[in-house]
Design an enzyme around this catalytic site. Structure first.
Site, PDB file in Angstrom:
ATOM      1  N   HIS A  81      13.018  26.063 -33.310  1.00 31.29           N
ATOM      2  CA  HIS A  81      13.901  27.252 -32.978  1.00 31.29           C
ATOM      3  C   HIS A  81      14.338  27.207 -31.322  1.00 31.29           C
ATOM      4  CE1 HIS A  81      13.690  29.691 -36.486  1.00 31.29           C
ATOM      5  NE2 HIS A  81      12.320  29.866 -36.363  1.00 31.29           N
ATOM      6  N   CYS A 128      19.264  24.295 -33.161  1.00 29.89           N
ATOM      7  CA  CYS A 128      20.408  25.104 -33.357  1.00 29.89           C
ATOM      8  C   CYS A 128      21.104  25.217 -31.966  1.00 29.89           C
ATOM      9  CB  CYS A 128      20.127  26.786 -33.691  1.00 29.89           C
ATOM     10  SG  CYS A 128      19.570  26.776 -35.615  1.00 29.89           S
ATOM     11  N   ARG A 164      24.430  21.937 -34.592  1.00 26.93           N
ATOM     12  CA  ARG A 164      22.938  21.610 -34.313  1.00 26.93           C
ATOM     13  C   ARG A 164      23.293  20.716 -32.973  1.00 26.93           C
ATOM     14  NH1 ARG A 164      22.130  24.816 -37.210  1.00 26.93           N
ATOM     15  NH2 ARG A 164      20.802  24.872 -39.171  1.00 26.93           N
TER      16      ARG A 164
END
Length: 239
Positions: A143, A217, A226
């Protein structure tokens, strides 16, 4: 709509933002830290840390220009690669990723599921890619925002930065080599055995080797694209 209802909805939204931006980070970082400590207790003291960077123009070597290697690097064909244990169980934390440049120490778990891996503050291993130290591409996801956000500052990595992956049996050092600032989530080429973007085809590699891929991300607080960072194996030593 009454003023009271507007205020109530505003408070609910504020609480949701606080939960996502503060509480999930707090909980995930706490769990990830405990997991790293548990692995270290199980394995014993970690080996000495590898420097986070190298002099300009010397992306593969240490301060003297020599690779920091205590074992011969395997050939690109994998014929000299050491034997590895059986594959980790799904969602199992089995390695520790360290990136000194961005102050990251995080557990690596098998798979990239949200509930079992990423939302716990772990870095996830794409299951169909190579394991650490093996021929091919050791590809990871994490993340960038919320749930521990281990890859929050991934965009700060530069060519020559060192990344270590510690397992029960060995420590593998990769050196950052290339990056791709933006690509589509569907760009599977970036985690292929020989990584190369299927969209920006000029970016990537053309020869077999020992690669590390980090994905997250981008831009921040969005999952539209990405960000990709690649490295090459430059050192390995047993624990």
């Amino acid at each position: 709509m009454s003023a009271e209802l507007v205020v109530s909805l505003g408070l609910v939204l504020l609480l949701l933002v606080v939960h996502q931006l503060w509480w999930t980070n707090r909980e995930a970082r706490h769990e990830a830290g405990r997991t790293v400590q548990a692995l270290q207790r199980e394995w014993g003291p970690p080996p000495p840390a590898v420097p986070s960077g190298v002099p300009s123009g010397d992306p593969a070597g240490g301060p003297t220009g020599d690779p920091v290697v205590s074992e011969p690097l395997p050939s690109a064909t994998g014929s000299e690669a050491p034997t590895t244990p059986s594959a980790p169980r799904w969602d199992q934390a089995y390695a520790v990723l360290r990136i000194p440049r961005i102050g990251l120490t995080a557990p690596v778990a098998e798979g990239t599921s949200k509930g079992g891996v990423l939302d716990r503050g772990y870095v996830g291993h794409y299951t169909r890619t190579a394991q650490a130290g093996r021929a091919g591409n050791f590809a990871l996801a994490g993340h960038r925002n919320t749930h521990g956000e281990p890859f929050r500052r991934l965009d700060r990595l530069r060519r020559g930065d060192r990344i270590t992956v510690e397992t029960r049996d060995a420590v593998y050092t990769y050196t950052v080599d290339k990056s791709l600032a933006r690509t589509a989530p569907s760009d599977s080429g970036v985690i292929a055995p020989v990584p190369r973007s299927n969209i920006t085809t000029s970016v990537g590699y053309s020869e077999p080797g020992y690669y590390l891929t980090l994905t997250t991300c981008t831009p921040e607080f969005s999952s539209r694209y990405r960000l990709v960072v690649w490295g090459k194996l430059t050192a390995m030593r047993p624990r």
